[in-house]
Design a protein around this motif. Structure first.
Motif, short mmCIF file in Angstrom:
data_model
loop_
_atom_site.label_atom_id
_atom_site.label_comp_id
_atom_site.label_asym_id
_atom_site.label_seq_id
_atom_site.Cartn_x
_atom_site.Cartn_y
_atom_site.Cartn_z
N CYS A 216 0.85 -1.20 0.00
CA CYS A 216 0.00 0.00 0.00
C CYS A 216 0.88 1.24 0.00
O CYS A 216 1.86 1.32 0.75
CB CYS A 216 -0.89 -0.01 1.24
SG CYS A 216 -1.88 1.48 1.47
N VAL B 86 1.41 4.93 1.16
CA VAL B 86 0.94 5.84 2.22
C VAL B 86 1.53 7.21 1.94
O VAL B 86 2.75 7.38 1.94
CB VAL B 86 1.37 5.35 3.62
CG1 VAL B 86 0.72 6.22 4.69
CG2 VAL B 86 1.01 3.89 3.82
N HIS B 87 0.67 8.19 1.67
CA HIS B 87 1.11 9.53 1.27
C HIS B 87 1.45 10.41 2.48
O HIS B 87 0.93 10.20 3.57
CB HIS B 87 0.04 10.20 0.43
CG HIS B 87 -0.17 9.56 -0.91
ND1 HIS B 87 0.42 10.03 -2.05
CD2 HIS B 87 -0.91 8.48 -1.29
CE1 HIS B 87 0.08 9.27 -3.08
NE2 HIS B 87 -0.74 8.32 -2.64
N GLU C 156 -2.95 12.74 2.88
CA GLU C 156 -4.10 12.13 2.22
C GLU C 156 -5.33 12.95 2.60
O GLU C 156 -5.62 13.13 3.78
CB GLU C 156 -4.27 10.68 2.68
CG GLU C 156 -5.24 9.89 1.84
CD GLU C 156 -4.53 9.01 0.82
OE1 GLU C 156 -5.06 8.91 -0.30
OE2 GLU C 156 -3.50 8.43 1.12
N SER D 267 -3.84 14.07 -3.06
CA SER D 267 -2.81 13.43 -2.24
C SER D 267 -1.44 13.97 -2.62
O SER D 267 -1.17 14.32 -3.78
CB SER D 267 -2.87 11.92 -2.44
OG SER D 267 -4.13 11.42 -2.04
N LYS E 76 5.44 9.86 -0.74
CA LYS E 76 4.73 8.67 -0.28
C LYS E 76 5.71 7.56 0.04
O LYS E 76 6.87 7.58 -0.38
CB LYS E 76 3.73 8.20 -1.36
CG LYS E 76 4.37 7.93 -2.71
CD LYS E 76 3.31 7.62 -3.77
CE LYS E 76 3.95 7.39 -5.14
NZ LYS E 76 2.95 7.10 -6.19
N PHE F 152 -6.18 -1.59 5.09
CA PHE F 152 -5.72 -0.33 4.51
C PHE F 152 -6.78 0.77 4.54
O PHE F 152 -6.46 1.92 4.83
CB PHE F 152 -5.21 -0.56 3.09
CG PHE F 152 -3.96 -1.42 3.02
CD1 PHE F 152 -3.09 -1.50 4.09
CD2 PHE F 152 -3.66 -2.15 1.88
CE1 PHE F 152 -1.94 -2.29 4.04
CE2 PHE F 152 -2.52 -2.95 1.82
CZ PHE F 152 -1.66 -3.01 2.90
N LYS G 176 -5.97 4.31 6.33
CA LYS G 176 -6.01 5.57 5.60
C LYS G 176 -7.06 6.52 6.15
O LYS G 176 -6.88 7.75 6.13
CB LYS G 176 -6.26 5.30 4.11
CG LYS G 176 -5.06 4.64 3.42
CD LYS G 176 -5.23 4.59 1.91
CE LYS G 176 -3.97 4.09 1.25
NZ LYS G 176 -4.05 4.12 -0.23
N LYS G 177 -8.15 5.97 6.64
CA LYS G 177 -9.17 6.81 7.27
C LYS G 177 -8.59 7.50 8.50
O LYS G 177 -8.86 8.68 8.78
CB LYS G 177 -10.37 5.95 7.66
CG LYS G 177 -11.51 6.72 8.30
CD LYS G 177 -12.66 5.79 8.63
CE LYS G 177 -13.80 6.53 9.32
NZ LYS G 177 -14.92 5.61 9.67
N ALA H 127 -6.03 10.23 7.27
CA ALA H 127 -6.54 11.27 6.37
C ALA H 127 -6.58 12.63 7.06
O ALA H 127 -6.97 12.76 8.22
CB ALA H 127 -7.94 10.89 5.89
#
Length: 349
Positions: free
Chosen positions: A160, A162-163, A166, A191, A195, A291, A295-296, A299
């Protein structure tokens, strides 16, 4: 009591010679808040005094509804089936009836509603659906033969990006407001370019191994084979007994995962592969559970360096208890079942 019963009582008491005020007082004493208003009692007492017999409302004047005929219903149905994107205004213009009547026919007579198309990873061919169906049936059989053993042996992997930043989803940015206050505003953002690629191996108890890809490197067969050997060592130290029982490794069909050198490493490490159908993120625990939740959580947060991103990712995983990871893995049984029920089509939840 409904209004017809009220009118019957008013008619009876009026025939007994009671005045409207006395009738109202009697009904209030008996029915309380359910009694009609004095003005209503006075109106109907006067009607009955003039000789009215019916307790029903008078027919209302106006044009009767004639647009909702079977012919129009059939016409609207055929138009919608011929073009499912047709608008209500187009149907109304073609049929020669009002927009309101078209909406009534669509919603009440035909039971139809207009919805947006659902995004799916791919428009599956019949062969791809058959593959998903067959693999889901095989995996279900393996799970249901001994669920406890399956969960003990199972381990899944995926990569995955990951930025560094996000953006929040529209739902995440919702907030309460008073009727008089202006709605909140939010500038459109994308985004960040910065990353980190994370390769995560996890099971029903938690994270087993995370690898972060270094700048300038790519995940190829050799790189992934080395990760599998690292995984074996991590299992030795973190999951005693798992190697003896034979780990069930679940991975997707990325070229690096299916390369000759990676398959040789799978065999050398003593792993047994769980079959995973192509184009099936809905059947991959990392894609439908791990994921998205990570990410939530991240964010809307800004990270200046890769190291800050890595710390945030590891902090998120460390804050989760065992039930979090177990929930994500156990959902596979439900998703395999749904895939079988849908004859290989995508599973939403």
């Amino acid at each position: 009591m409904d209004k017809i019963w009220h009118r019957g009582v008013i008619k009876y008491l009026q025939r007994k010679g009671l005045s409207p005020k006395d009738i109202h007082a009697d009904m209030v004493a008996t029915l309380g808040d359910g009694a009609p208003a004095l003005s209503t009692v006075q109106k109907w007492a006067a009607e009955f005094k003039r000789g009215r017999e019916s307790l029903e409302d008078d027919p209302r004047p106006g044009r009767p509804v004639t647009a909702t005929t079977q012919e129009n219903v059939d016409h609207v149905h055929h138009m919608v089936m011929d073009d499912r994107r047709i608008t209500v205004n187009q149907v109304a213009s073609s049929v020669g009836i009002s927009r309101e009547r078209v909406e009534n026919i669509l919603h009440n007579e035909l039971g139809m509603s207009k919805v947006s198309a659902r995004w799916v990873p791919r428009l599956l061919t019949p062969d791809q659906k058959h593959t998903r169906l067959a693999m889901s049936q095989a995996n279900l059989a393996l799970f249901e033969a001994d669920p406890a053993s399956f969960l003990e042996r199972f381990i899944t992997q995926d990569e995955c990006w990951v930025h560094h930043f996000e953006a929040e989803t529209k739902r995440q940015s919702m907030q309460w407001k008073h009727p008089s206050s202006p709605p909140p505003k939010k500038a459109k953002v994308v985004s960040s370019a910065g990353k980190v690629m994370a390769s995560v191996f996890w099971d029903a108890k938690g994270i087993v191994l995370i690898d972060y890809l270094q700048k300038g490197h790519t995940i190829n067969g050799e790189y992934y084979a080395n990760l599998l050997r690292q995984l074996r060592e991590a299992i030795k130290s973190k999951r005693r007994g798992k190697l003896t029982k034979g780990p069930l490794l679940h991975q997707d069909n990325a070229p690096a995962h299916k390369s000759v050198i990676a398959m040789a490493a799978v065999h050398d490490c003593g792993f047994e592969l769980i079959e995973h159908p192509p184009y099936s993120p809905d059947l991959a625990p990392s894609d439908y559970f791990l994921f998205p939740n990570m990410k939530k959580h991240l964010a809307g947060k800004h990270f200046r360096t890769d190291d800050e991103v890595i710390c945030a990712v590891e902090d998120f995983f460390e804050c989760q208890d065992e039930t979090f990871f177990s929930k994500g893995i156990q959902a596979l049984q439900h998703r395999w079942n749904k895939c079988v029920e849908r004859r290989g089509d995508y599973v939403e939840k």
